[in-house]
Design an enzyme around this catalytic site. Structure first.
Site, PDB file in Angstrom:
ATOM      1  N   TYR B 178       0.853  -1.196   0.000  1.00 58.38           N
ATOM      2  CA  TYR B 178       0.000   0.000   0.000  1.00 58.38           C
ATOM      3  C   TYR B 178       0.879   1.232   0.000  1.00 58.38           C
ATOM      4  O   TYR B 178       2.058   1.173   0.348  1.00 58.38           O
ATOM      5  CB  TYR B 178      -0.939   0.008   1.218  1.00 58.38           C
ATOM      6  N   CYS B 179       0.287   2.369  -0.403  1.00 58.35           N
ATOM      7  CA  CYS B 179       1.027   3.627  -0.312  1.00 58.35           C
ATOM      8  C   CYS B 179       0.077   4.699   0.211  1.00 58.35           C
ATOM      9  O   CYS B 179      -0.567   4.499   1.219  1.00 58.35           O
ATOM     10  CB  CYS B 179       1.681   3.996  -1.637  1.00 58.35           C
ATOM     11  N   ARG B 180       0.009   5.837  -0.474  1.00 56.96           N
ATOM     12  CA  ARG B 180      -0.758   6.940   0.105  1.00 56.96           C
ATOM     13  C   ARG B 180      -2.245   6.759  -0.093  1.00 56.96           C
ATOM     14  O   ARG B 180      -3.042   6.854   0.830  1.00 56.96           O
ATOM     15  CB  ARG B 180      -0.319   8.251  -0.543  1.00 56.96           C
TER      16      ARG B 180
END
Lengths: 220, 220
Positions: B178-180
DNA sequence: CAAATAATCAATAAATCAATTGAATAAACC
DNA sequence: GGTTTATTCAATTGATTTATTGATTATTTG
Protein backbone atom coordinates in the site's frame (compact mmCIF):
# COMPACT_ATOMS: atom_id res chain seq x y z
CA UNK A 1 -0.55 9.27 -22.72
CA UNK A 2 -0.10 9.35 -18.98
CA UNK A 3 -2.65 11.19 -16.94
CA UNK A 4 -1.13 13.48 -14.36
CA UNK A 5 -2.16 13.46 -10.76
CA UNK A 6 -2.87 17.12 -11.14
CA UNK A 7 -5.55 16.44 -13.72
CA UNK A 8 -7.34 14.31 -11.18
CA UNK A 9 -7.18 17.01 -8.56
CA UNK A 10 -8.49 19.49 -11.07
CA UNK A 11 -11.51 17.34 -11.75
CA UNK A 12 -11.99 16.80 -8.03
CA UNK A 13 -11.84 20.52 -7.48
CA UNK A 14 -14.97 20.96 -9.59
CA UNK A 15 -16.79 19.37 -6.71
CA UNK A 16 -15.21 21.78 -4.26
CA UNK A 17 -16.11 24.76 -6.40
CA UNK A 18 -19.70 23.56 -6.56
CA UNK A 19 -19.76 23.73 -2.77
CA UNK A 20 -18.05 27.09 -2.81
CA UNK A 21 -21.07 29.33 -3.03
CA UNK A 22 -23.54 30.18 -0.30
CA UNK A 23 -26.57 30.08 -2.56
CA UNK A 24 -25.69 26.64 -3.82
CA UNK A 25 -25.26 25.40 -0.26
CA UNK A 26 -28.67 26.80 0.57
CA UNK A 27 -30.13 24.94 -2.40
CA UNK A 28 -28.46 21.73 -1.28
CA UNK A 29 -29.76 22.16 2.24
CA UNK A 30 -33.27 22.57 0.94
CA UNK A 31 -32.84 19.50 -1.25
CA UNK A 32 -31.59 17.62 1.77
CA UNK A 33 -35.16 17.89 3.11
CA UNK A 34 -36.90 16.70 -0.02
CA UNK A 35 -36.74 16.89 -3.78
CA UNK A 36 -38.17 20.07 -5.25
CA UNK A 37 -38.83 21.88 -8.52
CA UNK A 38 -36.84 24.92 -9.57
CA UNK A 39 -39.49 27.45 -8.66
CA UNK A 40 -39.76 26.24 -5.09
CA UNK A 41 -35.99 26.19 -4.71
CA UNK A 42 -35.67 29.68 -6.12
CA UNK A 43 -38.32 30.96 -3.75
CA UNK A 44 -36.80 29.30 -0.72
CA UNK A 45 -33.36 30.67 -1.52
CA UNK A 46 -34.37 34.14 -2.58
CA UNK A 47 -32.95 33.67 -6.06
CA UNK A 48 -34.45 34.55 -9.41
CA UNK A 49 -35.68 31.55 -11.36
CA UNK A 50 -32.99 31.91 -13.99
CA UNK A 51 -30.25 32.26 -11.43
CA UNK A 52 -31.47 29.31 -9.40
CA UNK A 53 -31.61 27.25 -12.57
CA UNK A 54 -28.02 28.07 -13.36
CA UNK A 55 -26.83 27.21 -9.88
CA UNK A 56 -28.73 23.94 -10.04
CA UNK A 57 -27.09 23.08 -13.30
CA UNK A 58 -23.75 23.85 -11.76
CA UNK A 59 -24.58 21.38 -9.00
CA UNK A 60 -25.72 18.88 -11.57
CA UNK A 61 -22.49 19.10 -13.53
CA UNK A 62 -20.65 18.39 -10.29
CA UNK A 63 -22.80 15.30 -9.75
CA UNK A 64 -24.29 16.57 -6.52
CA UNK A 65 -27.88 16.66 -7.74
CA UNK A 66 -29.91 14.97 -10.42
CA UNK A 67 -33.03 16.17 -12.18
CA UNK A 68 -36.04 14.56 -13.74
CA UNK A 69 -38.90 16.11 -15.62
CA UNK A 70 -42.33 15.80 -14.05
CA UNK A 71 -44.89 17.31 -16.37
CA UNK A 72 -43.70 20.81 -16.90
CA UNK A 73 -41.58 20.92 -13.81
CA UNK A 74 -37.96 19.91 -13.40
CA UNK A 75 -37.64 18.16 -10.08
CA UNK A 76 -34.18 18.23 -8.52
CA UNK A 77 -32.90 15.95 -5.81
CA UNK A 78 -29.62 15.09 -4.12
CA UNK A 79 -27.82 12.38 -6.02
CA UNK A 80 -27.48 10.14 -2.98
CA UNK A 81 -27.04 10.01 0.76
CA UNK A 82 -23.35 10.70 0.58
CA UNK A 83 -24.01 14.24 -0.52
CA UNK A 84 -25.72 14.73 2.80
CA UNK A 85 -22.74 13.29 4.65
CA UNK A 86 -20.54 15.67 2.71
CA UNK A 87 -22.66 18.66 3.72
CA UNK A 88 -22.78 17.58 7.33
CA UNK A 89 -19.05 17.03 7.49
CA UNK A 90 -18.37 20.34 5.82
CA UNK A 91 -20.50 22.03 8.41
CA UNK A 92 -18.90 20.14 11.26
CA UNK A 93 -15.42 21.13 10.14
CA UNK A 94 -16.51 24.71 9.66
CA UNK A 95 -18.03 24.93 13.11
CA UNK A 96 -14.88 23.70 14.72
CA UNK A 97 -12.46 25.79 12.76
CA UNK A 98 -14.00 28.93 11.46
CA UNK A 99 -14.13 31.40 14.25
CA UNK A 100 -16.62 33.49 12.38
CA UNK A 101 -18.89 30.53 11.90
CA UNK A 102 -19.03 29.98 15.60
CA UNK A 103 -19.75 33.61 16.22
CA UNK A 104 -22.67 33.61 13.77
CA UNK A 105 -24.06 30.33 15.04
CA UNK A 106 -23.96 31.70 18.53
CA UNK A 107 -25.91 34.77 17.54
CA UNK A 108 -28.42 33.18 15.21
CA UNK A 109 -30.64 31.83 17.94
CA UNK A 110 -29.19 33.67 20.88
CA UNK A 111 -32.55 34.93 22.10
CA UNK A 112 -34.17 31.53 22.22
CA UNK A 113 -31.31 29.72 23.78
CA UNK A 114 -31.24 32.17 26.63
CA UNK A 115 -34.68 31.03 27.70
CA UNK A 116 -33.93 27.40 27.19
CA UNK A 117 -33.83 25.61 30.50
CA UNK A 118 -31.87 22.66 29.19
CA UNK A 119 -29.18 22.13 26.64
CA UNK A 120 -30.31 20.74 23.30
CA UNK A 121 -30.21 16.96 23.09
CA UNK A 122 -27.47 15.22 21.19
CA UNK A 123 -28.26 12.36 18.87
CA UNK A 124 -26.93 9.84 21.36
CA UNK A 125 -29.12 11.23 24.13
CA UNK A 126 -32.15 11.18 21.88
CA UNK A 127 -31.55 7.59 20.84
CA UNK A 128 -31.29 6.51 24.45
CA UNK A 129 -34.43 8.40 25.42
CA UNK A 130 -36.35 6.88 22.52
CA UNK A 131 -35.25 3.35 23.40
CA UNK A 132 -36.48 3.90 26.93
CA UNK A 133 -39.73 5.33 25.61
CA UNK A 134 -39.08 8.26 27.87
CA UNK A 135 -40.04 11.09 25.54
CA UNK A 136 -42.61 12.20 23.00
CA UNK A 137 -40.88 13.05 19.74
CA UNK A 138 -42.24 15.94 17.69
CA UNK A 139 -41.36 16.69 14.08
CA UNK A 140 -42.19 20.37 13.70
CA UNK A 141 -41.40 20.71 10.00
CA UNK A 142 -44.08 21.33 7.39
CA UNK A 143 -46.19 18.28 6.68
CA UNK A 144 -44.75 17.77 3.19
CA UNK A 145 -41.29 17.30 4.63
CA UNK A 146 -42.57 15.05 7.40
CA UNK A 147 -44.19 12.84 4.80
CA UNK A 148 -40.99 12.62 2.80
CA UNK A 149 -39.39 10.91 5.77
CA UNK A 150 -39.20 11.41 9.51
CA UNK A 151 -37.64 9.87 12.60
CA UNK A 152 -39.27 6.64 13.76
CA UNK A 153 -42.06 7.34 16.22
CA UNK A 154 -42.20 11.07 15.57
CA UNK A 155 -45.51 12.90 15.50
CA UNK A 156 -45.89 15.72 13.00
CA UNK A 157 -46.78 19.07 14.48
CA UNK A 158 -45.88 21.84 12.02
CA UNK A 159 -45.09 25.01 13.91
CA UNK A 160 -47.88 26.82 12.11
CA UNK A 161 -50.44 24.37 13.45
CA UNK A 162 -48.81 23.61 16.76
CA UNK A 163 -51.12 25.89 18.71
CA UNK A 164 -54.19 23.91 17.72
CA UNK A 165 -52.56 20.60 18.62
CA UNK A 166 -51.55 21.40 22.15
CA UNK A 167 -54.34 19.43 23.75
CA UNK A 168 -53.03 16.25 22.15
CA UNK A 169 -49.62 16.61 23.74
CA UNK A 170 -48.68 15.12 27.09
CA UNK A 171 -47.90 17.38 30.04
CA UNK A 172 -46.37 14.68 32.18
CA UNK A 173 -43.68 13.57 29.73
CA UNK A 174 -40.77 15.37 28.19
CA UNK A 175 -41.29 16.45 24.60
CA UNK A 176 -38.40 16.57 22.15
CA UNK A 177 -38.82 18.79 19.11
CA UNK A 178 -36.69 18.58 16.02
CA UNK A 179 -36.69 20.09 12.54
CA UNK A 180 -34.20 20.18 9.67
CA UNK A 181 -30.92 20.87 11.32
CA UNK A 182 -28.93 23.47 13.12
CA UNK A 183 -29.75 26.17 10.59
CA UNK A 184 -33.46 25.64 10.93
CA UNK A 185 -35.54 27.83 13.20
CA UNK A 186 -38.69 25.67 13.45
CA UNK A 187 -37.63 23.71 16.49
CA UNK A 188 -36.66 26.95 18.25
CA UNK A 189 -40.09 28.43 17.57
CA UNK A 190 -41.84 25.27 18.65
CA UNK A 191 -39.83 24.92 21.83
CA UNK A 192 -40.49 28.50 22.80
CA UNK A 193 -44.22 28.15 22.30
CA UNK A 194 -44.42 24.89 24.19
CA UNK A 195 -42.33 26.21 27.03
CA UNK A 196 -44.60 29.21 27.34
CA UNK A 197 -47.56 26.90 27.62
CA UNK A 198 -45.98 24.95 30.41
CA UNK A 199 -44.75 21.88 28.58
CA UNK A 200 -41.46 20.19 29.38
CA UNK A 201 -39.60 20.50 26.11
CA UNK A 202 -36.13 20.12 24.73
CA UNK A 203 -34.79 20.32 21.20
CA UNK A 204 -32.85 17.75 19.21
CA UNK A 205 -30.58 20.39 17.83
CA UNK A 206 -28.95 18.65 14.91
CA UNK A 207 -32.24 17.54 13.39
CA UNK A 208 -33.08 15.19 10.59
CA UNK A 209 -30.04 16.04 8.50
CA UNK A 210 -27.60 14.69 11.03
CA UNK A 211 -29.83 11.70 11.71
CA UNK A 212 -29.83 10.73 8.06
CA UNK A 213 -26.18 11.53 7.60
CA UNK A 214 -25.42 9.09 10.40
CA UNK A 215 -27.15 6.40 8.36
CA UNK A 216 -30.03 6.00 10.79
CA UNK A 217 -33.40 4.88 9.48
CA UNK A 218 -36.31 7.13 8.63
CA UNK A 219 -39.91 6.16 8.06
CA UNK A 220 -42.36 7.61 5.54
CA UNK B 1 -29.82 42.15 14.90
CA UNK B 2 -30.87 38.80 13.50
CA UNK B 3 -28.36 36.75 11.56
CA UNK B 4 -29.71 35.34 8.35
CA UNK B 5 -29.34 31.74 7.38
CA UNK B 6 -27.73 32.93 4.22
CA UNK B 7 -24.88 34.49 6.16
CA UNK B 8 -24.13 31.11 7.63
CA UNK B 9 -24.09 29.47 4.25
CA UNK B 10 -21.81 32.19 2.96
CA UNK B 11 -19.32 31.51 5.71
CA UNK B 12 -19.63 27.78 5.09
CA UNK B 13 -18.99 28.34 1.41
CA UNK B 14 -15.53 29.68 2.24
CA UNK B 15 -14.67 26.13 3.10
CA UNK B 16 -16.04 24.90 -0.18
CA UNK B 17 -14.09 27.48 -2.13
CA UNK B 18 -10.92 26.46 -0.33
CA UNK B 19 -11.48 22.95 -1.69
CA UNK B 20 -12.31 24.34 -5.10
CA UNK B 21 -8.85 24.43 -6.60
CA UNK B 22 -6.78 21.55 -7.85
CA UNK B 23 -3.50 22.91 -6.52
CA UNK B 24 -4.94 23.34 -3.06
CA UNK B 25 -6.24 19.78 -3.12
CA UNK B 26 -2.78 18.60 -4.12
CA UNK B 27 -1.33 20.52 -1.19
CA UNK B 28 -3.86 18.98 1.16
CA UNK B 29 -3.12 15.51 -0.13
CA UNK B 30 0.57 16.03 0.49
CA UNK B 31 -0.18 17.32 3.96
CA UNK B 32 -2.34 14.27 4.56
CA UNK B 33 0.90 12.28 4.48
CA UNK B 34 2.85 14.46 6.84
CA UNK B 35 3.39 18.05 7.84
CA UNK B 36 5.75 19.99 5.60
CA UNK B 37 7.34 23.40 5.07
CA UNK B 38 6.28 25.68 2.23
CA UNK B 39 9.27 24.94 0.04
CA UNK B 40 8.65 21.20 0.08
CA UNK B 41 4.98 21.67 -0.64
CA UNK B 42 5.70 24.02 -3.50
CA UNK B 43 8.15 21.58 -4.99
CA UNK B 44 5.81 18.64 -4.67
CA UNK B 45 2.96 20.54 -6.28
CA UNK B 46 4.91 22.28 -9.00
CA UNK B 47 4.04 25.72 -7.66
CA UNK B 48 6.23 28.74 -7.15
CA UNK B 49 7.04 29.47 -3.54
CA UNK B 50 4.97 32.63 -3.50
CA UNK B 51 2.01 30.95 -5.11
CA UNK B 52 2.16 27.95 -2.79
CA UNK B 53 2.36 30.31 0.15
CA UNK B 54 -0.78 32.09 -0.96
CA UNK B 55 -2.70 28.88 -1.46
CA UNK B 56 -1.59 27.70 1.96
CA UNK B 57 -2.82 30.87 3.52
CA UNK B 58 -6.11 30.43 1.75
CA UNK B 59 -6.35 26.97 3.31
CA UNK B 60 -5.39 28.41 6.65
CA UNK B 61 -8.10 31.05 6.53
CA UNK B 62 -10.58 28.27 5.84
CA UNK B 63 -9.34 26.42 8.90
CA UNK B 64 -8.16 23.40 6.93
CA UNK B 65 -4.50 23.73 7.85
CA UNK B 66 -2.48 25.28 10.64
CA UNK B 67 1.08 26.54 10.59
CA UNK B 68 3.86 26.86 13.09
CA UNK B 69 7.27 28.38 12.71
CA UNK B 70 10.22 26.04 13.08
CA UNK B 71 13.42 28.03 12.80
CA UNK B 72 13.16 29.82 9.53
CA UNK B 73 10.63 27.44 8.10
CA UNK B 74 6.86 27.58 8.34
CA UNK B 75 5.60 24.07 8.83
CA UNK B 76 2.04 23.43 7.70
CA UNK B 77 -0.17 20.55 8.74
CA UNK B 78 -3.80 19.50 8.45
CA UNK B 79 -5.84 20.93 11.30
CA UNK B 80 -7.23 17.57 12.34
CA UNK B 81 -8.33 14.16 11.18
CA UNK B 82 -11.68 15.39 9.97
CA UNK B 83 -10.01 17.24 7.14
CA UNK B 84 -8.85 13.89 5.91
CA UNK B 85 -12.35 12.45 6.15
CA UNK B 86 -13.55 15.44 4.18
CA UNK B 87 -11.00 14.83 1.44
CA UNK B 88 -11.77 11.15 1.30
CA UNK B 89 -15.49 11.71 1.12
CA UNK B 90 -15.07 14.34 -1.56
CA UNK B 91 -13.07 11.92 -3.58
CA UNK B 92 -15.54 9.12 -3.02
CA UNK B 93 -18.44 11.24 -4.18
CA UNK B 94 -16.47 12.42 -7.16
CA UNK B 95 -15.56 8.93 -8.22
CA UNK B 96 -19.14 7.83 -8.15
CA UNK B 97 -20.63 10.80 -9.86
CA UNK B 98 -18.20 12.55 -12.10
CA UNK B 99 -18.02 10.62 -15.30
CA UNK B 100 -14.81 12.35 -16.21
CA UNK B 101 -13.24 11.44 -12.91
CA UNK B 102 -13.89 7.80 -13.56
CA UNK B 103 -12.47 8.07 -17.01
CA UNK B 104 -9.25 9.63 -15.73
CA UNK B 105 -8.93 7.22 -12.85
CA UNK B 106 -9.35 4.37 -15.27
CA UNK B 107 -6.57 5.67 -17.48
CA UNK B 108 -4.15 6.76 -14.81
CA UNK B 109 -2.93 3.29 -14.01
CA UNK B 110 -4.44 1.43 -16.93
CA UNK B 111 -1.18 -0.26 -17.88
CA UNK B 112 -0.52 -1.69 -14.47
CA UNK B 113 -3.99 -2.86 -13.79
CA UNK B 114 -4.02 -4.87 -16.98
CA UNK B 115 -1.22 -7.04 -15.66
CA UNK B 116 -2.74 -7.36 -12.25
CA UNK B 117 -3.89 -10.86 -11.65
CA UNK B 118 -6.18 -9.96 -8.79
CA UNK B 119 -8.37 -7.05 -7.92
CA UNK B 120 -6.97 -4.60 -5.39
CA UNK B 121 -7.92 -5.39 -1.81
CA UNK B 122 -10.56 -3.41 -0.04
CA UNK B 123 -10.04 -2.23 3.49
CA UNK B 124 -12.38 -4.89 4.84
CA UNK B 125 -10.49 -7.63 3.03
CA UNK B 126 -7.19 -6.33 4.29
CA UNK B 127 -8.41 -6.18 7.88
CA UNK B 128 -9.61 -9.76 7.69
CA UNK B 129 -6.36 -10.94 6.13
CA UNK B 130 -4.33 -9.15 8.80
CA UNK B 131 -6.38 -10.65 11.62
CA UNK B 132 -5.76 -14.07 10.19
CA UNK B 133 -2.07 -13.30 9.83
CA UNK B 134 -2.43 -14.43 6.25
CA UNK B 135 -0.40 -11.74 4.52
CA UNK B 136 2.81 -9.73 4.71
CA UNK B 137 1.98 -6.03 4.66
CA UNK B 138 4.34 -3.69 2.85
CA UNK B 139 4.35 0.10 3.16
CA UNK B 140 6.11 1.23 -0.02
CA UNK B 141 6.15 4.96 0.70
CA UNK B 142 9.34 6.89 1.41
CA UNK B 143 10.77 6.19 4.84
CA UNK B 144 9.95 9.66 6.17
CA UNK B 145 6.27 9.08 5.59
CA UNK B 146 6.43 5.58 7.02
CA UNK B 147 7.96 6.97 10.17
CA UNK B 148 5.23 9.58 10.48
CA UNK B 149 2.74 6.76 10.87
CA UNK B 150 1.95 3.44 9.18
CA UNK B 151 -0.48 0.56 9.36
CA UNK B 152 0.09 -1.81 12.29
CA UNK B 153 2.43 -4.59 11.31
CA UNK B 154 3.57 -3.02 8.07
CA UNK B 155 7.18 -3.30 6.93
CA UNK B 156 8.67 -0.30 5.17
CA UNK B 157 10.03 -1.01 1.70
CA UNK B 158 10.28 2.24 -0.25
CA UNK B 159 9.89 1.55 -3.93
CA UNK B 160 13.34 3.00 -4.59
CA UNK B 161 14.93 0.44 -2.31
CA UNK B 162 12.57 -2.42 -2.93
CA UNK B 163 14.93 -4.22 -5.28
CA UNK B 164 17.56 -4.59 -2.60
CA UNK B 165 15.06 -5.91 -0.08
CA UNK B 166 13.60 -8.71 -2.13
CA UNK B 167 15.50 -11.43 -0.33
CA UNK B 168 13.83 -10.48 2.92
CA UNK B 169 10.35 -11.00 1.51
CA UNK B 170 8.44 -14.28 1.68
CA UNK B 171 7.68 -16.19 -1.50
CA UNK B 172 5.18 -18.53 0.09
CA UNK B 173 2.86 -15.87 1.47
CA UNK B 174 0.79 -13.23 -0.20
CA UNK B 175 2.25 -9.73 0.02
CA UNK B 176 -0.02 -6.70 0.22
CA UNK B 177 1.49 -3.37 -0.83
CA UNK B 178 0.00 0.00 0.00
CA UNK B 179 1.03 3.63 -0.31
CA UNK B 180 -0.76 6.94 0.10
CA UNK B 181 -4.05 6.42 -1.62
CA UNK B 182 -5.67 5.95 -4.95
CA UNK B 183 -3.76 8.81 -6.54
CA UNK B 184 -0.43 7.44 -5.53
CA UNK B 185 1.64 5.39 -7.94
CA UNK B 186 4.07 3.79 -5.48
CA UNK B 187 2.00 0.69 -4.78
CA UNK B 188 1.51 0.18 -8.51
CA UNK B 189 5.24 0.34 -9.12
CA UNK B 190 5.97 -1.95 -6.22
CA UNK B 191 3.35 -4.50 -7.24
CA UNK B 192 4.65 -4.59 -10.79
CA UNK B 193 8.21 -5.16 -9.67
CA UNK B 194 7.26 -7.86 -7.20
CA UNK B 195 5.04 -9.60 -9.68
CA UNK B 196 7.84 -9.66 -12.22
CA UNK B 197 10.07 -11.31 -9.65
CA UNK B 198 7.58 -14.03 -8.99
CA UNK B 199 6.04 -12.83 -5.74
CA UNK B 200 2.35 -13.19 -4.97
CA UNK B 201 1.28 -9.61 -4.52
CA UNK B 202 -1.86 -7.55 -4.30
CA UNK B 203 -2.39 -3.89 -3.59
CA UNK B 204 -4.48 -2.25 -0.88
CA UNK B 205 -5.73 0.33 -3.29
CA UNK B 206 -7.13 2.98 -1.01
CA UNK B 207 -3.97 3.28 1.05
CA UNK B 208 -3.18 5.01 4.28
CA UNK B 209 -5.49 7.95 3.66
CA UNK B 210 -8.62 5.85 3.71
CA UNK B 211 -7.32 3.85 6.64
CA UNK B 212 -6.86 6.96 8.71
CA UNK B 213 -10.06 8.52 7.49
CA UNK B 214 -11.90 5.45 8.76
CA UNK B 215 -10.49 6.18 12.20
CA UNK B 216 -8.32 3.09 12.29
CA UNK B 217 -5.10 3.17 14.31
CA UNK B 218 -1.64 3.84 12.96
CA UNK B 219 1.68 3.20 14.66
CA UNK B 220 4.83 5.31 14.52
C1' DC C 1 25.86 43.67 12.30
C1' DA C 2 25.73 42.07 7.44
C1' DA C 3 24.44 38.25 4.48
C1' DA C 4 21.65 34.41 3.42
C1' DT C 5 17.43 31.84 3.75
C1' DA C 6 12.35 30.99 4.08
C1' DA C 7 8.28 32.89 3.62
C1' DT C 8 4.95 36.59 3.05
C1' DC C 9 3.04 40.82 1.09
C1' DA C 10 1.41 44.01 -2.62
C1' DA C 11 0.29 45.11 -7.19
C1' DT C 12 -1.00 43.68 -11.64
C1' DA C 13 -3.14 41.27 -15.58
C1' DA C 14 -5.63 37.29 -17.17
C1' DA C 15 -9.11 34.05 -16.32
C1' DT C 16 -13.22 32.58 -14.17
C1' DC C 17 -17.60 33.21 -11.79
C1' DA C 18 -22.19 35.33 -10.70
C1' DA C 19 -26.47 38.07 -11.39
C1' DT C 20 -29.38 40.19 -14.71
C1' DT C 21 -31.91 40.56 -18.77
C1' DG C 22 -34.52 39.04 -22.53
C1' DA C 23 -35.14 35.36 -25.82
C1' DA C 24 -35.89 30.38 -26.64
C1' DT C 25 -37.80 25.46 -25.45
C1' DA C 26 -40.77 22.04 -23.87
C1' DA C 27 -44.85 20.30 -21.97
C1' DA C 28 -49.72 20.97 -20.68
C1' DC C 29 -54.11 23.20 -21.27
C1' DC C 30 -57.93 25.20 -23.83
C1' DG D 1 -52.95 24.92 -33.06
C1' DG D 2 -52.25 28.87 -30.03
C1' DT D 3 -51.56 30.09 -25.12
C1' DT D 4 -49.78 29.50 -20.66
C1' DT D 5 -46.36 27.77 -17.48
C1' DA D 6 -41.81 26.13 -16.01
C1' DT D 7 -37.38 26.12 -17.16
C1' DT D 8 -33.21 26.81 -19.79
C1' DC D 9 -30.13 29.37 -22.85
C1' DA D 10 -27.17 33.32 -24.33
C1' DA D 11 -25.12 37.64 -23.81
C1' DT D 12 -23.61 41.24 -20.86
C1' DT D 13 -21.52 43.36 -16.96
C1' DG D 14 -19.36 43.56 -12.59
C1' DA D 15 -16.97 40.92 -9.02
C1' DT D 16 -13.66 37.31 -7.55
C1' DT D 17 -9.88 34.32 -8.16
C1' DT D 18 -5.33 33.09 -9.83
C1' DA D 19 -0.37 33.39 -11.26
C1' DT D 20 3.41 36.36 -11.66
C1' DT D 21 6.60 39.69 -10.34
C1' DG D 22 9.37 42.19 -7.29
C1' DA D 23 9.74 44.12 -2.74
C1' DT D 24 9.52 43.14 2.32
C1' DT D 25 9.67 40.78 6.70
C1' DA D 26 11.47 37.37 10.05
C1' DT D 27 15.10 34.26 11.42
C1' DT D 28 19.49 32.17 11.41
C1' DT D 29 24.37 32.18 10.29
C1' DG D 30 28.99 34.03 9.68
Amino acid sequence: MPVSRQELFDVLSQLGRALGNGHRLALLEHLAQKEAPVEELAGASGLSIANASQHLQHLRRAGLVTARRDGRQMVYRLTDERILRLLTLLQEVAETHLAEMERLMGRLFADDDAGEALEPMTRAELQRALEEGAVTLLDVRPNAEYQAGHLPGALNAPVAELESMLSALPRDREIVAYCRGVYCAFSHDAARLLRERGFQVRRYQAGILEWRAAGLPLVD
